[in-house]
Each structure stands twice: as structure tokens, then as C-alpha cells.
Write a protein that holds these residues in place. Sequence first.
Motif, PDB file in Angstrom:
ATOM      1  N   THR A  95       0.828  -1.194   0.000  1.00 54.19           N
ATOM      2  CA  THR A  95       0.000   0.000   0.000  1.00 54.19           C
ATOM      3  C   THR A  95       0.869   1.253   0.000  1.00 54.19           C
ATOM      4  N   ILE A  96       0.298   2.330  -0.535  1.00 57.47           N
ATOM      5  CA  ILE A  96       0.949   3.636  -0.513  1.00 57.47           C
ATOM      6  C   ILE A  96      -0.073   4.646   0.002  1.00 57.47           C
ATOM      7  N   GLY A  97       0.243   5.296   1.104  1.00 61.10           N
ATOM      8  CA  GLY A  97      -0.677   6.276   1.663  1.00 61.10           C
ATOM      9  C   GLY A  97      -1.953   5.635   2.153  1.00 61.10           C
ATOM     10  N   GLU A  98      -3.059   6.331   1.910  1.00 65.96           N
ATOM     11  CA  GLU A  98      -4.347   5.824   2.344  1.00 65.96           C
ATOM     12  C   GLU A  98      -5.332   5.934   1.192  1.00 65.96           C
ATOM     13  N   LYS A  99      -6.576   5.535   1.448  1.00 66.86           N
ATOM     14  CA  LYS A  99      -7.602   5.656   0.413  1.00 66.86           C
ATOM     15  C   LYS A  99      -7.974   7.131   0.218  1.00 66.86           C
ATOM     16  N   GLY A 100      -8.787   7.381  -0.790  1.00 67.64           N
ATOM     17  CA  GLY A 100      -9.088   8.752  -1.163  1.00 67.64           C
ATOM     18  C   GLY A 100      -9.786   9.557  -0.092  1.00 67.64           C
ATOM     19  N   ASP A 101     -10.477   8.881   0.823  1.00 69.09           N
ATOM     20  CA  ASP A 101     -11.179   9.599   1.889  1.00 69.09           C
ATOM     21  C   ASP A 101     -10.351   9.724   3.155  1.00 69.09           C
ATOM     22  N   GLY A 102      -9.076   9.292   3.068  1.00 71.71           N
ATOM     23  CA  GLY A 102      -8.199   9.378   4.233  1.00 71.71           C
ATOM     24  C   GLY A 102      -8.256   8.182   5.156  1.00 71.71           C
ATOM     25  N   SER A 103      -9.103   7.199   4.856  1.00 71.54           N
ATOM     26  CA  SER A 103      -9.183   6.004   5.692  1.00 71.54           C
ATOM     27  C   SER A 103      -8.121   4.993   5.261  1.00 71.54           C
ATOM     28  N   PRO A 104      -7.752   4.053   6.153  1.00 73.19           N
ATOM     29  CA  PRO A 104      -6.697   3.089   5.816  1.00 73.19           C
ATOM     30  C   PRO A 104      -7.152   2.102   4.746  1.00 73.19           C
ATOM     31  N   TRP A 105      -6.167   1.575   4.021  1.00 74.30           N
ATOM     32  CA  TRP A 105      -6.431   0.433   3.152  1.00 74.30           C
ATOM     33  C   TRP A 105      -6.771  -0.773   4.017  1.00 74.30           C
ATOM     34  N   THR A 106      -7.594  -1.641   3.501  1.00 75.05           N
ATOM     35  CA  THR A 106      -7.894  -2.889   4.193  1.00 75.05           C
ATOM     36  C   THR A 106      -7.546  -4.060   3.290  1.00 75.05           C
ATOM     37  N   ALA A 107      -7.146  -5.167   3.902  1.00 75.63           N
ATOM     38  CA  ALA A 107      -6.788  -6.369   3.145  1.00 75.63           C
ATOM     39  C   ALA A 107      -7.306  -7.592   3.876  1.00 75.63           C
ATOM     40  N   SER A 108      -7.828  -8.537   3.124  1.00 77.30           N
ATOM     41  CA  SER A 108      -8.329  -9.776   3.704  1.00 77.30           C
ATOM     42  C   SER A 108      -7.359 -10.911   3.445  1.00 77.30           C
ATOM     43  N   ILE A 109      -7.206 -11.788   4.425  1.00 75.78           N
ATOM     44  CA  ILE A 109      -6.396 -12.987   4.264  1.00 75.78           C
ATOM     45  C   ILE A 109      -7.328 -14.138   3.906  1.00 75.78           C
ATOM     46  N   GLN A 110      -7.041 -14.790   2.790  1.00 75.15           N
ATOM     47  CA  GLN A 110      -7.919 -15.841   2.289  1.00 75.15           C
ATOM     48  C   GLN A 110      -7.997 -17.008   3.257  1.00 75.15           C
ATOM     49  N   ASN A 111      -9.180 -17.540   3.382  1.00 71.37           N
ATOM     50  CA  ASN A 111      -9.379 -18.765   4.145  1.00 71.37           C
ATOM     51  C   ASN A 111      -8.780 -19.932   3.355  1.00 71.37           C
ATOM     52  N   PRO A 112      -7.806 -20.656   3.913  1.00 69.34           N
ATOM     53  CA  PRO A 112      -7.199 -21.763   3.156  1.00 69.34           C
ATOM     54  C   PRO A 112      -8.143 -22.937   2.938  1.00 69.34           C
ATOM     55  N   ASP A 113      -9.254 -22.971   3.674  1.00 63.89           N
ATOM     56  CA  ASP A 113     -10.261 -23.993   3.430  1.00 63.89           C
ATOM     57  C   ASP A 113     -11.171 -23.498   2.310  1.00 63.89           C
ATOM     58  N   LEU A 114     -10.867 -23.896   1.083  1.00 63.83           N
ATOM     59  CA  LEU A 114     -11.586 -23.381  -0.080  1.00 63.83           C
ATOM     60  C   LEU A 114     -13.004 -23.917  -0.183  1.00 63.83           C
ATOM     61  N   THR A 115     -13.373 -24.872   0.666  1.00 63.38           N
ATOM     62  CA  THR A 115     -14.744 -25.387   0.671  1.00 63.38           C
ATOM     63  C   THR A 115     -15.635 -24.597   1.611  1.00 63.38           C
ATOM     64  N   SER A 116     -15.051 -23.734   2.408  1.00 62.17           N
ATOM     65  CA  SER A 116     -15.810 -22.972   3.398  1.00 62.17           C
ATOM     66  C   SER A 116     -16.565 -21.822   2.746  1.00 62.17           C
ATOM     67  N   GLU A 117     -17.717 -21.481   3.304  1.00 59.41           N
ATOM     68  CA  GLU A 117     -18.457 -20.315   2.842  1.00 59.41           C
ATOM     69  C   GLU A 117     -17.763 -19.023   3.265  1.00 59.41           C
ATOM     70  N   GLU A 118     -16.921 -19.095   4.292  1.00 55.49           N
ATOM     71  CA  GLU A 118     -16.164 -17.931   4.746  1.00 55.49           C
ATOM     72  C   GLU A 118     -14.904 -17.815   3.882  1.00 55.49           C
ATOM     73  N   THR A 119     -14.870 -16.835   2.998  1.00 60.22           N
ATOM     74  CA  THR A 119     -13.744 -16.720   2.076  1.00 60.22           C
ATOM     75  C   THR A 119     -12.510 -16.093   2.709  1.00 60.22           C
ATOM     76  N   ALA A 120     -12.695 -15.400   3.825  1.00 63.94           N
ATOM     77  CA  ALA A 120     -11.566 -14.744   4.488  1.00 63.94           C
ATOM     78  C   ALA A 120     -11.522 -15.142   5.955  1.00 63.94           C
ATOM     79  N   ILE A 121     -10.308 -15.285   6.480  1.00 68.78           N
ATOM     80  CA  ILE A 121     -10.190 -15.633   7.896  1.00 68.78           C
ATOM     81  C   ILE A 121     -10.112 -14.386   8.771  1.00 68.78           C
ATOM     82  N   CYS A 122      -9.677 -13.263   8.198  1.00 70.67           N
ATOM     83  CA  CYS A 122      -9.682 -12.002   8.931  1.00 70.67           C
ATOM     84  C   CYS A 122      -9.393 -10.866   7.962  1.00 70.67           C
ATOM     85  N   ARG A 123      -9.701  -9.640   8.400  1.00 71.41           N
ATOM     86  CA  ARG A 123      -9.445  -8.456   7.603  1.00 71.41           C
ATOM     87  C   ARG A 123      -8.583  -7.511   8.416  1.00 71.41           C
ATOM     88  N   LEU A 124      -7.616  -6.868   7.743  1.00 71.08           N
ATOM     89  CA  LEU A 124      -6.633  -6.032   8.432  1.00 71.08           C
ATOM     90  C   LEU A 124      -6.682  -4.603   7.933  1.00 71.08           C
TER      91      LEU A 124
END
Length: 351
Positions: free
Chosen positions: A220-249
Motif C-alpha cells: 500500500t501507498i498512503g491511504e484511500k481517497g477519503d483518508g481512511s486506511p487500506w484494508t486487506a483480507s487474508i484468504q481462508n485456506p479452506d476453499l470449501t468454506s463459505e467464509e472466504t476470508a479468515i480475517c481483515r486487516l
Amino acid sequence: MKKHIALWVAALLLFFCTGCAKEAAPELQRYSRTSFDLFDTVTILTGFDTSEEAFDKKADWLLELLEEYHQLYDIYHDYAGIHNLKTVNDNAGLQPVKVDERILDLLEYCIEMYDLTAGMTNVAMGSVLSIWHTYREAGEADPASAALPDPEKLSQAAQHMNIYEIEIDREEKTVYLPDPDMQLDVGAVAKGYATEQIARAAEEQGWDHLAFSVGGNVRTIGEKGDGSPWTASIQNPDLTSEETAICRLELTNGLSLVTSGSYQRYYTVDGVRYHHIIHPQTLYPENQFLSVSIVCKDAGMADALSTAVFNMTYTEGKALIESMDDVEAAWVDAEGTLRYTDGFAAMIIEE
């Protein structure tokens, strides 16, 4: 490959499209560009700019720069007028190869990462990785005939992965592999390193409000256009799960996020999965973790560390990460349990 691309797209869209609760300032609008051509993966550039034309000019420039790195660090293809890492491998035991300084920079950085990780990230183990690559491709093409490499062949190939034998001549701008059986494979570092270099180039241009993902190597570089932080999700390694992400940062102050996992590039032999992350000592894939994620300010370091820590025990990996400043990590073990360092926990967005 199409399957892998689809999974990357599904995961990477989470990186930059979720958590956008605030409206962007009217003068800055959100734009995005996706490429499928570089580093054999999906590249996503996302930014906030005054117009689509202004963003496109930046995206064109950055993707052209990334393509240069892709061609220089490619070990599989030749390009007219370019001496790349394939050229270096092809001339092992024959002669030094005059190369672009960006290859010298990468290889010197790889040696630093080798020392930092006590050899757990080793770009000189191409002789071993190429064997696994051949067997994995054959197993994916014909699952019924999938087989494991001959242990003796792996052992013989491992005699040719001494990274300190790489001869780098800064004055002559050459690289030479005196061992004719040594092969370089920079897959554990190159995407993250190239991502970091193009991000720094953008920063030198004074650009802001940008985020890059090269095959999941996020910077990431800087922040988003409204001044809020970028967010990123870490993929759930269980690809059969309905939950596609294990957490968001939340990623602030130019942070990078890189995940190494066993859930996308693998093949199956007798009901057992064998993924692409090969331990440099056992010469086989380890199955302690489904994924390891690293957050720090250098995408190249994050890439190298994610591979190294994946191949360490949890205790060893945690000790390494905690010995470093401004580096955090998260582990998903074989049972799907998520563990992380204290600093990582502080970045998690509570849903």
C-alpha cells in the motif's frame, strides 16, 4: 492455471473492495486495473485519482515497469535483447552473463534473506524445485498416474544449491554459476521484491492513494481517497468454506501483506496433497501449516519471510518474527487454527 486465477481474483477483490464505509472525496475517485500477464499470476492496481485518465497514465507506467521485472526475473522464457535469469541458468558452468543491475540487486537481496532466515529461503535450490515442478505438472495433467520424485534424485540435486557459490561481479555487472548443475529459482522472493520496487518508484514520483497486489503480494501507498486506511483480507485456506476470508486487516503507513499457502498449487499422490513450498533441508513439502502471512513495510522481505516461516516450526518462526522490528505474522495450522503475533492482532478489524 485458470482455476488458480479464478481463486486469486476472488481473494484479491477482497483486498481493496471491502471495508469502504466512507465516501471518497469528490475530487478523488476510485479506479482499478487488472492484469493476468505478469509473474504467472493476477496483478491488481487500485488507486484514487482526480480522473480515470490520470489513473490510467500511472497504471500504464507501473505495469510497464512491472513487466520489465517480470522479464528480467523469468527462469522459463527468453526475451529478445534481454539477458534474464533464464540466461544465467542456461550458462551455468559455461560463462558469466552480463545482466541488468536489477538482477544483481535481487540476487544480493536474496542472499541477505537466506542469511536472515538461516537458509529457509534459498533461491539457489532450483535444481530441487525443478524436479518437483515436473512431477507436479505431470500429476495435475494425469492424476491417475501422479507420482513422487525419486528421493535419490532429490538428494543428488540438493548437492547443487549452495547460494554462496553464486558469483556476482558488480564492476562487470555479471552473474555466474560455476556449478553447471546449479539453477536459480527466485519464486519465493521475486514477486514481492518487484512489488516493492514499483511501489518505491511510485513514491518517488510523489504518487499517493495507491495499492498493489501481485499474486497476493500486497503493498500500500498512503491511504484511500477519503483518508481512511487500506484494508486487506487474508484468504481462508479452506476453499470449501463459505467464509472466504479468515480475517481483515488495516494496512497503514505503506505496509505490505504477503501470504504463503499450501492450498492452491499442489497435486495429489495416493490421497495425500503435495504442495509447492519445498523445505530446503528435508526436500519435501511440510504440512504443519495451511498458510503463513507476514505484514511489514517491505514486500520483498514479507515474501521471503512467508516462505521461510512456513517451513519453520511455530516456535522457530515466532522467535524469528519477534526478533525483528515492525514485522508481524499469522499462522493457520493444519487443523485450521489461527494464531498470530500481538502486533498482528492489533491490525485485525473486528466485524
